[in-house]
Structures are given as structure tokens and as C-alpha cells.
Design a protein around this motif. Structure first.
Motif, PDB file in Angstrom:
ATOM      1  N   ALA A 235       0.703  -1.179  -0.135  1.00 40.18           N
ATOM      2  CA  ALA A 235       0.000  -0.294  -0.385  1.00 40.18           C
ATOM      3  C   ALA A 235       0.899   1.599  -0.297  1.00 40.18           C
ATOM      4  N   SER A 236       0.463   2.306  -0.304  1.00 43.38           N
ATOM      5  CA  SER A 236       1.265   3.781   0.053  1.00 43.38           C
ATOM      6  C   SER A 236       0.157   4.476   0.483  1.00 43.38           C
ATOM      7  N   LEU A 237       1.536   5.557   1.529  1.00 47.43           N
ATOM      8  CA  LEU A 237       0.747   5.772   2.668  1.00 47.43           C
ATOM      9  C   LEU A 237       0.225   7.406   1.937  1.00 47.43           C
ATOM     10  N   ILE A 238      -0.224   8.136   1.820  1.00 50.76           N
ATOM     11  CA  ILE A 238      -0.918   9.488   0.937  1.00 50.76           C
ATOM     12  C   ILE A 238      -1.551  10.488   2.366  1.00 50.76           C
ATOM     13  N   SER A 239      -1.224   9.778   3.073  1.00 56.29           N
ATOM     14  CA  SER A 239      -1.050  10.763   4.051  1.00 56.29           C
ATOM     15  C   SER A 239      -1.260  10.071   5.413  1.00 56.29           C
ATOM     16  N   ASN A 240      -0.829  10.849   6.349  1.00 52.85           N
ATOM     17  CA  ASN A 240      -0.798  10.967   8.489  1.00 52.85           C
ATOM     18  C   ASN A 240      -1.795   9.300   8.399  1.00 52.85           C
ATOM     19  N   THR A 241      -3.139   9.087   7.688  1.00 51.63           N
ATOM     20  CA  THR A 241      -3.843   8.568   8.337  1.00 51.63           C
ATOM     21  C   THR A 241      -4.280   7.529   6.898  1.00 51.63           C
ATOM     22  N   TRP A 242      -4.179   7.759   5.864  1.00 49.70           N
ATOM     23  CA  TRP A 242      -4.670   7.213   4.692  1.00 49.70           C
ATOM     24  C   TRP A 242      -3.346   6.408   3.999  1.00 49.70           C
ATOM     25  N   ALA A 295      -8.206   0.808  -3.496  1.00 47.49           N
ATOM     26  CA  ALA A 295      -9.726   0.431  -2.262  1.00 47.49           C
ATOM     27  C   ALA A 295      -8.606   2.005  -1.151  1.00 47.49           C
ATOM     28  N   LEU A 296      -8.871   2.427  -0.519  1.00 47.26           N
ATOM     29  CA  LEU A 296      -8.301   3.063   0.728  1.00 47.26           C
ATOM     30  C   LEU A 296      -8.909   2.341   1.948  1.00 47.26           C
ATOM     31  N   VAL A 297      -7.324   2.484   2.756  1.00 47.77           N
ATOM     32  CA  VAL A 297      -7.227   1.887   4.499  1.00 47.77           C
ATOM     33  C   VAL A 297      -6.623   3.561   5.167  1.00 47.77           C
ATOM     34  N   GLN A 298      -7.875   3.578   5.882  1.00 42.25           N
ATOM     35  CA  GLN A 298      -7.807   4.062   6.697  1.00 42.25           C
ATOM     36  C   GLN A 298      -7.068   3.732   8.917  1.00 42.25           C
ATOM     37  N   LEU A 299      -6.039   4.012   8.928  1.00 37.56           N
ATOM     38  CA  LEU A 299      -5.085   4.116   9.587  1.00 37.56           C
ATOM     39  C   LEU A 299      -5.853   4.437  11.208  1.00 37.56           C
ATOM     40  N   SER A 300      -6.066   3.515  12.250  1.00 37.36           N
ATOM     41  CA  SER A 300      -6.879   4.039  13.690  1.00 37.36           C
ATOM     42  C   SER A 300      -5.888   4.640  14.011  1.00 37.36           C
ATOM     43  N   THR A 301      -4.700   5.381  14.141  1.00 39.89           N
ATOM     44  CA  THR A 301      -4.113   6.803  14.861  1.00 39.89           C
ATOM     45  C   THR A 301      -2.985   6.718  13.313  1.00 39.89           C
ATOM     46  N   ARG A 302      -2.844   8.234  13.687  1.00 40.60           N
ATOM     47  CA  ARG A 302      -1.767   8.953  12.533  1.00 40.60           C
ATOM     48  C   ARG A 302      -0.294   8.306  12.819  1.00 40.60           C
ATOM     49  N   VAL A 303       0.214   8.793  11.982  1.00 38.73           N
ATOM     50  CA  VAL A 303       1.496   8.603  11.460  1.00 38.73           C
ATOM     51  C   VAL A 303       2.468   9.904  11.887  1.00 38.73           C
ATOM     52  N   GLU A 304       3.778   9.567  12.818  1.00 38.03           N
ATOM     53  CA  GLU A 304       3.982  10.556  12.377  1.00 38.03           C
ATOM     54  C   GLU A 304       5.150  10.476  11.174  1.00 38.03           C
ATOM     55  N   PHE A 305       5.774  12.127  10.948  1.00 35.61           N
ATOM     56  CA  PHE A 305       6.621  12.035   9.269  1.00 35.61           C
ATOM     57  C   PHE A 305       7.789  12.436   9.874  1.00 35.61           C
TER      58      PHE A 305
END
Length: 438
Positions: A235-242, A295-305
Motif C-alpha cells: 500500500a502507499s501512504l498518502i496522508s498521515n492516516t490514509w 481501495a483506501l485504508v484508514q489507520l486507527s491512529t496517525r503516523v508521524e512523518f
């Protein structure tokens, strides 16, 4: 066959009778004529001034260079860190000193450091430079003036930073790219890399790729894993939660509580791990035709860049990639058809292939729809494979990386005339925006 998770725009005036009156009126006319000429000249100067001086516009450049008298610190990879902020301010002050007291002094506006990355000789700097010049000037003309000013300054000024002159590179960018860099700063790799990778640089494969050289080389890559069954898709990280991935990854199980996402150059150990809150499949995904495989996957908690985890840029819907454009695919999938997944992230350079070619009878015989993108080589050998599904196909535009494809399907792996087929991300920008607001 689908790349399955791992189980995929004149009247003439009459003469005057008396000569003395004629001379008088001639003098008046001359004076009026002179005033008119002066007024016209004044207006013309005003117009020229407006268009040449008043009508300045901003020009943006992405500059890169090496500084050899400082050493890289790990926290330079974290933009919010005190080390990154302090070093960035020092670099920006140096740029101000170089340009404000040079031949382009009145034209320099400001600079913004985008990233600091390690180099054998010190630190690599990536920075945006902003200038204002008449709108009639060209970006290339201005580029030459900037380079001349910089080189002259490096000869004559004592600077706190030692800039390696041969390493200086300057690339014009547009305002949209500038805002993208300064505001969201997506698509930036925080480590140096031996790019571009030749098409046939190694004997192993993603199929026929190479193991990623270092942590942070592809910081948007994620591994989607079913709890208890391990890695299934990329998958590809496109924001800190998606995350952006393929719909077919979830054809057996789309319960978000059963999935986790990890980041880093290895599956074990992961650099970062997150639970999944939501899985969104395209409403018109058809497994039989592979259409709308997104498809899109939303993370339960954001990641820090950081230097290890960064988001990739989404492309504008208008972007066009001509055939034979170099792009890169990454993943943890098999290096042989039906082989085991790889613990270390692998990468391969492939080339885009036109839909017309891909739809030839001897290739995919009309199966490629507008929402699909072919990439690879007609002779085969280099390709994505099982377990790479959902992962990114990325394109480099002036050191800013865009996800242009999602690993979707193909006939076996790396066969001649059977290149990889990817979901064409540009076709789904509105869909992505409708679900994420991005």
C-alpha cells in the motif's frame, strides 16, 4: 491473472486672414502639441513601467547542493526537530546573505529548506528559492542570473557554510509545485539513493529488481497484513492516516479489525505499526475484469512523518506519462512466480507502455480499460509479482515522487508481452477526494 494477495488555455482647417494672428495661434498650437507629446510619452512610460516594473511575478526554483563543513544528524530527518529547524534557519540565512548582496539582490525574496539528507562529504540540502522578476523574463534567463550570482558569491564571501560549487543544481518549478513542497511536502525521500536504477542492474527480482539500499528510500511503502496470516499486500501512504491500495486485496476479508499496516524497509521488524480503522473499496470494483481495482485504508491512529515514514504525492488528474517513461515499483512480493514473499523491500525500474500496445491481440487483447496503466518491458524479465499487489508505481518529477499506479494484475510474472497492469491513479483522483477530502 490477478496479482493475488499472498494466499494478490482630416479635416483641413481654413487659413487665418491676418499674419500676426496666425503666428500667435501657431505658437499656441505648438505649445499644445508639445504638451500632448509630453503627455503621450508620460503615459507610455507609465504603461511600460507598469508592465515591466509593476507587473513582476514570482519565480520558484528547487535548488540542491552539498555542504561539506557540517555532519549529518539523525534528527535532520524529522522536520519538527530542533536540529532540523536550527540548521534550516542557518542555511536560509546563508542564502539570504549570498543573494541580497549580489547582482540579483533586489530580486531575491526568500528561501525554504525542504530536506536535509546524509552525504559522504557532509549534508545534502534541498531548498526552494523564490525571486521576483518582470513577467516578460523567462525562467531559464533568470536561472542563469541566479547561478552567476551564487558562483560569484562563493568566490568572494566568507560564509559559515562551505558549499560544494559543482554540486549546485537549480530547477525551475511552478507555483503549484512550490506550494506542494512548502505546505504538504509529500513525495520527498529523506535518504540518498543510487537512482536512477538501471533496468537490468541485478540478478534477483521484484521480479528482477534489487533489495532496497537503505531505510527511508521508499518511505510511503506499507505492508498490509492479516492478523495471524502475515503480509498480504502492499500500500502507499498518502496522508498521515490514509493508505492507497488495491480492492482485490480484500476480496476474502475486508473486516478492518483483522488488518494491520506496517512501515519500513523490512516486514520484520517493522519501523512503525498501526491498526486499521476502515477499509473502503471502490463501489464499482469488478473482480472478473479487474476494473476499478482501488481501495483506501484508514489507520486507527496517525503516523508521524520522519526520515523513515513519509507520504507520497497524489498526481493531478491531468498528468500524462508518455510511453517509455521511467517509473519504479516496490514491494515485498515474490521474486519468482508463486514464490515466497520477501522480508526486505525490493524495487525495480520499469517503463510505461501505451494502452494501444497493451491492448494488442498478442498482449492483453483489449482487456486494458482507461482506468488501467501498463508498465514493464515487452521482453518481460522485470515485473511486479504476487504479494506486490496494492503497492505503489511511482514517478519522479524533480525529486518529488508521485504514485501513478497501484499494482493490480498481470499474466503470471515477468513474461514476454505480458507486462504488469496497474490501476491508473489519475483516473481516480475525484474518487479519492470524495472519500478522504484530499
Amino acid at each position: 491473472m490477478m496479482y493475488a494477495p499472498v494466499e494478490f488555455s482630416e479635416a483641413e482647417f481654413s487659413r487665418v486672414e491676418y499674419q500676426r494672428k496666425q503666428q500667435f495661434w501657431d505658437s499656441v498650437r505648438l505649445a499644445l502639441f508639445t504638451l500632448a507629446i509630453v503627455a503621450i510619452i508620460g503615459i507610455a512610460i507609465g504603461i511600460v513601467t507598469h508592465f515591466v516594473v509593476e507587473d513582476d511575478k514570482s519565480f520558484y526554483y528547487l535548488a540542491s547542493f552539498k555542504v561539506t563543513n557540517i555532519k549529518y544528524k539523525e534528527n535532520y530527518g524529522i522536520r519538527s526537530s530542533r536540529e532540523f529547524i536550527e540548521r534550516s534557519h542557518q542555511i536560509e540565512r546563508t542564502m539570504s546573505r549570498i543573494f541580497r548582496h549580489s547582482s540579483v539582490g533586489g530580486r531575491f525574496i526568500k528561501s525554504h529548506v525542504i530536506k536535509l539528507s546524509p552525504d559522504e562529504q557532509g549534508v545534502d540540502i534541498l531548498i526552494v528559492l523564490i525571486f521576483r522578476y518582470p513577467s516578460t523574463d523567462s525562467a531559464e534567463q533568470i536561472k542563469k542570473k541566479i547561478e552567476k550570482a551564487l558562483y560569484q558569491s562563493l568566490k568572494t564571501k566568507q560564509l559559515s557554510l562551505t558549499i560544494n560549487k559543482p554540486s549546485f543544481r537549480l530547477t525551475p518549478i511552478d507555483s503549484k509545485k512550490m506550494r506542494n513542497l512548502l505546505n504538504s511536502r509529500c513525495g520527498i525521500r529523506m535518504t540518498s539513493s543510487n537512482m536512477p536504477l538501471p533496468a537490468s542492474s541485478s540478478t534477483q527480482r521484484i521480479v528482477q529488481g534489487r533489495e532496497t539500499a537503505m531505510e527511508g528510500e521508499w518511505p510511503w511503502q506499507a505492508s498490509l497484513q492479516l492478523i495471524g496470516s502475515g503480509h498480504q499486500c502492499g500500500a502507499s501512504l498518502i496522508s498521515n492516516t490514509w493508505l492507497l491500495t488495491a480492492a482485490h486485496c480484500f476480496w476474502k476479508n475486508k473486516d478492518p479489525t483483522q488488518w494491520i499496516a506496517t512501515f519500513g524497509a523490512t516486514i520484520t521488524p517493522p519501523a512503525v505499526k498501526r491498526n486499521v480503522r476502515k477499509v473502503i473499496l471502490h463501489e464499482n470494483y469488478h473482480r472478473e475484469t479487474n476494473e476499478n481495482d482501488i481501495a483506501l485504508v484508514q489507520l486507527s491512529t496517525r503516523v508521524e512523518f520522519s526520515n523513515i515514514v513519509q507520504r507520497v504525492c497524489l498526481p493531478d488528474s491531468s498528468i500524462k506519462l508518455p510511453p517509455k517513461t521511467s517509473v519504479f515499483v516496490t514491494g515485498f512480493g515474490s521474486i519468482v512466480d508463486d514464490g515466497p514473499i520477501q522480508n526486505a523491500l525490493r524495487q525495480a525500474r520499469v517503463e510505461t507502455i501505451s494502452t494501444d500496445v497493451c491492448n494488442r491481440k498478442d498482449v492483453y487483447d483489449g482487456l486494458i480499460t482507461p482506468g488501467m496503466l501498463c508498465a514493464g518491458f515487452m521482453e518481460g524479465k522485470i515485473d511486479a509479482c504476487k504479494g506486490d499487489s496494492g503497492g505503489p508505481l511511482v514517478y519522479d518529477n524533480h525529486d518529488i515522487w508521485y504514485v501513478v499506479g497501484i499494482v493490480s494484475w498481470g499474466q503470471s510474472c515477468a513474461l514476454p508481452k505480458k507486462p504488469g497492469v496497474y490501476t491508473r491513479v489519475t483516473k481516480y483522483r475525484d474518487w479519492i477526494a470524495s472519500k478522504t477530502g484530499m
